[in-house]
Design a protein around this motif. Structure first.
Motif, PDB file in Angstrom:
ATOM      1  N   PHE A 197      52.934 -67.502  26.312  1.00 10.24           N
ATOM      2  CA  PHE A 197      52.166 -66.308  26.664  1.00 10.24           C
ATOM      3  C   PHE A 197      51.323 -66.597  27.905  1.00 10.24           C
ATOM      4  N   ILE A 198      51.595 -65.893  29.004  1.00  9.74           N
ATOM      5  CA  ILE A 198      50.850 -66.065  30.251  1.00  9.74           C
ATOM      6  C   ILE A 198      50.357 -64.699  30.711  1.00  9.74           C
ATOM      7  N   ASN A 199      49.035 -64.586  30.968  1.00  6.74           N
ATOM      8  CA  ASN A 199      48.430 -63.331  31.446  1.00  6.74           C
ATOM      9  C   ASN A 199      48.764 -62.159  30.513  1.00  6.74           C
ATOM     10  N   VAL A 200      48.665 -62.402  29.217  1.00  7.64           N
ATOM     11  CA  VAL A 200      49.014 -61.388  28.217  1.00  7.64           C
ATOM     12  C   VAL A 200      47.755 -60.740  27.654  1.00  7.64           C
ATOM     13  N   LYS A 201      47.835 -59.421  27.410  1.00  7.81           N
ATOM     14  CA  LYS A 201      46.708 -58.682  26.843  1.00  7.81           C
ATOM     15  C   LYS A 201      47.019 -58.269  25.406  1.00  7.81           C
ATOM     16  N   PHE A 202      46.123 -58.655  24.506  1.00  7.52           N
ATOM     17  CA  PHE A 202      46.162 -58.178  23.124  1.00  7.52           C
ATOM     18  C   PHE A 202      44.915 -57.321  22.854  1.00  7.52           C
ATOM     19  N   ASP A 203      44.408 -56.673  23.886  1.00  6.71           N
ATOM     20  CA  ASP A 203      43.155 -55.938  23.781  1.00  6.71           C
ATOM     21  C   ASP A 203      43.255 -54.788  22.782  1.00  6.71           C
ATOM     22  N   ASN A 204      42.321 -54.791  21.844  1.00  3.48           N
ATOM     23  CA  ASN A 204      42.218 -53.765  20.814  1.00  3.48           C
ATOM     24  C   ASN A 204      43.483 -53.651  19.953  1.00  3.48           C
ATOM     25  N   ALA A 205      44.280 -54.691  19.943  1.00  2.00           N
ATOM     26  CA  ALA A 205      45.460 -54.704  19.068  1.00  2.00           C
ATOM     27  C   ALA A 205      45.057 -55.147  17.665  1.00  2.00           C
ATOM     28  N   ARG A 206      45.803 -54.701  16.678  1.00  2.00           N
ATOM     29  CA  ARG A 206      45.567 -55.138  15.306  1.00  2.00           C
ATOM     30  C   ARG A 206      46.344 -56.433  15.094  1.00  2.00           C
ATOM     31  N   LEU A 207      45.616 -57.513  14.863  1.00  2.00           N
ATOM     32  CA  LEU A 207      46.221 -58.842  14.853  1.00  2.00           C
ATOM     33  C   LEU A 207      45.989 -59.592  13.547  1.00  2.00           C
ATOM     34  N   LYS A 208      45.662 -58.884  12.488  1.00  2.00           N
ATOM     35  CA  LYS A 208      45.365 -59.554  11.228  1.00  2.00           C
ATOM     36  C   LYS A 208      46.572 -60.353  10.746  1.00  2.00           C
ATOM     37  N   GLY A 209      46.355 -61.648  10.550  1.00  2.00           N
ATOM     38  CA  GLY A 209      47.391 -62.502  10.004  1.00  2.00           C
ATOM     39  C   GLY A 209      48.509 -62.884  10.964  1.00  2.00           C
TER      40      GLY A 209
END
Length: 314
Positions: free
Chosen positions: A244-256
């Motif tokens: 993962f390079i320069n990746v956005k997980f902004d405001n994503a649901r990432l539980k687990g």
């Protein structure tokens, strides 16, 4: 009509236009084998296809009737309906040439029923598939660069090794779709159902996978460069041993979510809303066991109280 005579007419028209069976098949979005069957008199094209043939060869539809000879003397085929007009306008109007083999014939496939259709290896950039039924369609190795798929059912479709550069896939049913080794460059997937869709052996570059339900999407052996997952639900998915390079997980649901053994550089896990306790708990549920990450990504996660066991910083 004698189907053998019809086949002879198609052969003659194709050869007069200096086309191969493969080139004609490409313009009709069918297989070369289908063209061969027509020409051998083993099958007959439907009326819509005959109409397309008349456009490709610049012929009147009457040419394909039984009463019009196929002109086996080798003369250049002319549009029989316009011969008189062309003679009268010979000195003032230029006769329209036959359609070039490389000229796109059809661009809009919206609202069509293409269940299980074979589009494999077609050269079809900048096409529109809006509101189309494409369930089980085969787009493997096709050039679809710049095309758009909107509000369509593409479930169980096959995009293996297809070129999806600059494509927009919005509000589609993409469940069960195969994207193995597809070219994904600036491709946009938004608000689509990607249940059991398979992204395998791919380098995703500047791809947008925003506002989607990715909880049951499969990502294996991928590299993510400049990918935006903002506002997507990714709860519980496995992203182990990927880059993962320069990746956005902004405001994503990432539980687990699991990033075990993955490499992360300049990756953002920011919330666009207030940093609530619920958001912090979500980040803490992510598994980064044995991951490798740059110091800034590491610091941002540590600052949010995320446990980073056996993480290597570079």
């Amino acid at each position: 009509m004698d189907i053998k005579k019809l086949g002879d007419k198609i052969v003659h028209a194709r050869k007069e236009n200096r086309m191969s069976q493969a080139q004609l098949a490409q313009l009709l979005f069918i297989s070369p084998q289908a063209v061969g069957k027509w020409e051998r008199g083993e099958s007959v094209p439907d009326f819509i296809t005959i109409n397309r043939l008349s456009e490709i060869f610049n012929l009147d539809l009457n040419y394909f009737s039984e009463n019009v000879p196929s002109q086996k003397d080798g003369a250049v085929i002319k549009n029989t309906a316009n011969i008189t007009d062309q003679a009268e306008q010979k000195n003032s109007t230029e006769i329209t040439p036959s359609i070039s083999v490389n000229e796109p014939l059809l661009t809009d496939f919206s609202g069509g029923a293409f269940v299980g259709t074979d589009f494999a290896e077609v050269n079809a950039p900048e096409r529109k598939f809006w509101g189309s039924d494409l369930k089980g369609a085969d787009f493997s190795k096709a050039n679809l660069s710049g095309s758009s798929f909107k509000n369509s059912d593409v479930s169980d479709g096959n995009f293996e090794s297809a070129d999806l550069t600059d494509c927009v896939l919005s509000n589609n049913n993409l469940s069960g779709t195969n994207f193995n080794k597809a070219v994904l460059l600036r491709t946009e997937f938004s608000s689509s159902d990607l249940t059991q869709a398979r992204f395998t052996n791919i380098n995703l570059i500047d791809v947008r996978l925003v506002s989607g339900d990715l909880r049951k999407t499969i990502f294996e052996n991928c590299e993510f460069d400049g990918v935006d997952f903002s506002s997507s639900d990714m709860s519980g998915i496995c992203l182990d041993r990927q880059l993962f390079i320069n990746v956005k997980f902004d405001n994503a649901r990432l539980k687990g979510v699991s990033f075990k053994g993955s490499a992360l550089k300049n990756v953002s896990f920011r919330s666009t809303f207030a940093l609530t306790n619920r958001y912090y708990k979500t980040l803490k549920s992510i598994d980064f066991e044995g991951a490798m990450m740059d110091k800034l990504t590491y610091a941002a996660l540590r600052g949010a109280g995320v446990d980073l066991p056996n993480v290597i910083t570079v």
